[in-house]
Design an enzyme around this catalytic site. Structure first.
Site, mmCIF file in Angstrom:
data_model
loop_
_atom_site.group_PDB
_atom_site.id
_atom_site.type_symbol
_atom_site.label_atom_id
_atom_site.label_comp_id
_atom_site.label_asym_id
_atom_site.label_seq_id
_atom_site.Cartn_x
_atom_site.Cartn_y
_atom_site.Cartn_z
ATOM 1 N N GLN A 184 0.852 -1.181 0.000
ATOM 2 C CA GLN A 184 0.000 0.000 0.000
ATOM 3 C C GLN A 184 0.892 1.237 0.000
ATOM 4 O OE1 GLN A 184 -2.195 0.270 3.653
ATOM 5 N NE2 GLN A 184 -2.601 2.440 3.374
ATOM 6 N N SER A 219 0.939 6.679 2.610
ATOM 7 C CA SER A 219 1.590 7.687 3.467
ATOM 8 C C SER A 219 2.840 8.257 2.821
ATOM 9 C CB SER A 219 1.995 7.051 4.794
ATOM 10 O OG SER A 219 0.868 6.663 5.510
ATOM 11 N N GLU A 244 -12.081 -2.886 6.164
ATOM 12 C CA GLU A 244 -11.285 -3.630 7.152
ATOM 13 C C GLU A 244 -12.078 -3.785 8.440
ATOM 14 O OE1 GLU A 244 -7.432 -4.323 6.700
ATOM 15 O OE2 GLU A 244 -8.593 -4.638 4.897
ATOM 16 N N SER A 292 -3.932 8.177 13.785
ATOM 17 C CA SER A 292 -3.408 8.232 15.146
ATOM 18 C C SER A 292 -4.543 8.447 16.147
ATOM 19 C CB SER A 292 -2.409 9.387 15.265
ATOM 20 O OG SER A 292 -3.097 10.611 15.127
ATOM 21 N N GLU A 339 -4.949 10.797 18.074
ATOM 22 C CA GLU A 339 -5.395 12.196 18.014
ATOM 23 C C GLU A 339 -6.377 12.400 16.854
ATOM 24 O OE1 GLU A 339 -2.234 11.165 18.594
ATOM 25 O OE2 GLU A 339 -2.492 11.668 20.706
#
Lengths: 354, 395
Positions: B130, B133, B248, B378, B380
């Protein structure tokens, strides 16, 4: 595992009714008398809605249904001990004593609540007499609804046996307690020398005795979940409105993260609470005991943390007597500490593994 | 030992069958926590064989279209049981890149792409990585800067990707790149299915804090890819990526089994540890932590089960997936911090030291636990999502 349509309707009906009936201003009044918190009429009206007969075997009631209602009682900050009353009606039906009292609870003409020693305190003792009576000795330090109730279902120990005894509340020495909780009637009940006539008490097996303990613990867990849900709504509403530095404080990430943590804690607590209610319906005492302890552990910490965060996010406003916030914060702390503390639930989860 | 972890998806007969299948076919126990790369070609071959066997037996890919080997009337609860039983045997799971690519191709791929690429995912002849990022685009994924510039009948790709699991083994890549820099940032992105042996692609393994290499950096320097590599339509990449990530679903149920096994192993270990001359299991703080963790693991299971039930009933809420991800990743970290602390001074010994407890497993899991609180959104970002989209707080 999702709520059924009927349970959603039940929750909505209870929520609307409680919102109309609950007077939080009364809880804030100094030295508020019990009479100011609720009336006989409130109890009758609750019974008409079916809320006190929810657990009676003949009604096909389940703990899963009761869970929905108890959560709403907490959300409303209601003084009515309806979960406790519904539990008494069920147990009386189950053990075959006090049929008239069970009917009276179900139709709202009388209120009955359980009276049991706190888990760390000495059990209330019972001595059977030759004439079939049972003489009680001991004290229930914390009885929710103890002052308003006409009847008490006392959980007693006869040696290693357990017994349940139905006594008129007026026969016990009851003292109003001064507690953190301002929204509920909480009494100490002294049962020394109370003699229960034959036919009004019976020895019970572990199934009944454990169900009583577990259900009482779970009622407090679910009450706290409802109260914490109310605090989340109040907090989200407040941080959307309150402006500082020219913008709503809810737009600040520090505030968002606190609110999100509250939401997750409450969601986890609610799921554990409803899971424990289903486990009680399932009838396996060990599984139910574990599920109740799981709920007590997760919600005990989670709802208290949520309450603490709600106060922080309300800033100075939440620190005032006039704001409703502290009523729920107080109530949640009481729910965490009675009928089994978080610490006791965790010890049980450790001790029953392996 | 048998701890009562509470009820879940039953399907008892299927569960027994899957358990027997896993026992008969899975490669040896994974030594390390989490999603780790094969360490050598032999391990990789074993992994391919295992995943192919799962497809062959119908335990994987049952939700695919019938013409590509899916099962009629597939019950998604079966996928949960399969994921749980694989986790229980500590066997390797579905390769993440292959799963993501398959769901993107099934939903958005052309007929030609599906016919060409899906069979090789079933047979595990293809290994996908994948490529999402970037060094400058982690939490703000849509801020990616890798460009795919239209050029003749294809695109020329330039830029850098990072955190590419299995990048050094993969022959296919599921790439997101910016094709139109003039569009708003979510709209100028396109998804591609590319060959990793395309000239101009350089894969460099990245060594993580655990000391192992499970991820890679991937550099694109004018790599030319054909227009037929586009998945969906140009500019649709953000939608393609989000849809495949949302597929997922079974992650939490498998993760819960991992937590249960870790708790049980740690409980057994604690029976043998002494603190200040007394057995650890007689000390109140130790008992309290175990009790709390047991409850939190059950809560994690319930979050996963409830979110799955809501999805099946068409009543999914915004809070469901991020709440489960947050709860699992932070609980997993707490559990392994507790494990290392419980070992006292011996807690410092890692894999390679003669006296390392359980071969350094707890220390590896403690370090690796950070992957879960950071990757896949994340903590956050999860809290922002919940606050803004579930609670409606202003941006």
């Amino acid at each position: 595992m999702l709520l059924s349509d009927e349970q959603v309707s039940l929750a909505e009906a209870a929520r609307d009714w409680l919102a109309e009936r609950t007077d939080l201003a009364a809880a804030r009044a100094d030295g508020a008398a019990l009479a100011a918190l609720y009336s006989a009429d409130d109890v009758r009206a609750a019974a008409e809605l079916g809320l006190t007969s929810l657990l009676r075997p003949a009604e096909g009631g389940t703990f899963a249904d009761l869970a929905v209602v108890v959560e709403e009682l907490g959300r409303a900050g209601s003084p009515l001990p309806l979960g406790q009353a519904a539990l008494v009606a069920r147990l009386l039906d189950q053990i075959g004593i006090g049929a008239a009292v069970s009917d009276a609870v179900a139709d709202g003409s009388a209120l009955a609540v359980p009276a049991a020693a706190e888990p760390d305190d000495a059990a209330i003792g019972g001595v059977p007499g030759a004439d079939g009576t049972l003489t009680l000795a001991g004290r229930a330090a914390i009885v929710v609804g103890g002052l308003g109730a006409a009847w008490l279902l006392v959980s007693a120990a006869i040696g290693d046996d357990r017994a349940l005894a139905l006594v008129p509340a007026s026969s016990a020495a009851r003292t109003a307690r001064t507690t953190l909780d301002l929204s509920r009637d909480i009494a100490a009940v002294d049962l020394h020398g109370v003699t229960v006539p034959a036919g009004d008490w019976t020895r019970v097996g572990a199934d009944v005795a454990d169900t009583l303990d577990q259900a009482l613990a779970l009622i407090h867990t679910l009450d706290a979940v409802g109260a914490a849900g109310r605090l989340l709504d109040m907090t989200v509403g407040y941080v959307k409105e309150r402006e500082q530095f020219g913008r709503p404080i809810g737009s600040f990430q520090a505030v968002k993260h606190h609110a999100a943590t509250m939401a997750v804690d409450i969601e986890a607590s609610r799921l554990c609470g409803h899971d424990a209610a289903r486990a009680l319906d399932g009838g396996d005492l060990l599984s139910a005991g574990t599920a109740v302890a799981v709920a007590g552990s997760v919600a005990g910490e989670g709802t208290s943390r949520a309450a603490s965060t709600a106060l922080q996010l309300h800033g100075g406003m939440g620190f005032t007597w006039e704001h409703d916030l502290h009523l729920f914060l107080r109530r949640i702390k009481v729910d965490e500490l009675v009928r089994g503390t978080t610490r006791q639930h965790r010890e049980r989860l450790f001790a029953t593994a392996g | 030992m048998s701890v009562d972890w509470g009820s879940g998806t039953e399907l008892g007969e299927l569960r027994a069958r899957v358990r027997a299948f896993v026992a008969g076919h899975a490669p040896g126990r994974a030594a390390r926590a989490g999603v780790r790369s094969p360490e050598n070609a032999a391990e990789l071959a074993e992994l391919r064989h295992w995943i192919a066997a799962l497809f062959e037996a119908g335990y994987y890919g049952a939700d695919w279209p019938l013409e590509f080997g899916g099962a009629a009337g597939h019950d998604p609860r079966r996928d949960v049981v399969v994921a749980e039983e694989i986790a229980r045997a500590r066997a390797p799971m579905h390769l993440g890149g292959n799963g993501l690519a398959a769901s993107a191709l099934i939903r958005f791929g052309s007929d030609e792409q599906k016919a060409r690429l899906l069979p090789a995912i079933r047979s595990c002849d293809d290994l996908w990585c994948q490529l999402f990022s970037e060094p400058g685009a982690g939490s703000d994924l849509a801020g990616m800067r890798t460009r795919a510039v239209p050029d003749g009948d294809g695109y020329v790709v330039t830029g850098q990707k990072v955190w590419t699991t299995n990048g050094h083994w993969a022959n296919r890549g599921y790439l997101l790149a910016r094709t139109d820099p003039d569009m708003p940032k979510h709209k100028g992105i396109t998804a591609f299915a590319i060959d990793m042996d395309t000239p101009g692609i350089d894969v460099r393994p990245l060594r993580e804090l655990t000391g192992t290499s499970d991820f890679n950096e991937v550099f694109f320097d004018g790599a030319r890819i054909p227009a037929t590599a586009v998945i969906g339509t140009p500019g649709q990449g953000w939608i393609v990526a989000n849809a495949s990530l949302a597929e997922e679903r079974n992650g939490v149920s498998a993760a819960v089994v991992d937590l249960q096994l870790a708790w049980e192993d740690l409980y057994a270990l604690a029976q043998k540890i002494e603190i200040e001359g007394r057995p650890a299991v007689e000390q109140a703080d130790v008992r309290q932590r175990f009790g709390a963790l047991r409850a939190e693991i059950r809560a994690c299971a319930l979050l996963g089960q409830s979110s799955f039930a809501r999805w099946r009933a068409g009543r999914e809420r915004v809070i469901d997936a991020p709440a489960g991800k947050l709860w699992f990743s932070e609980l997993n970290l707490r559990l392994h911090e507790f494990a290392v602390d419980l070992l006292g001074a011996r807690g410092i010994l890692t894999e390679g030291d003669l006296d390392a407890v359980d071969g350094g497993r707890w220390q590896d899991a403690y370090l690796y636990a950070r992957a879960y609180t950071i990757a896949g959104g994340s903590s956050e970002i999860m809290r922002n999502l919940i606050a803004e989209r579930a609670l409606g707080l202003p941006r």
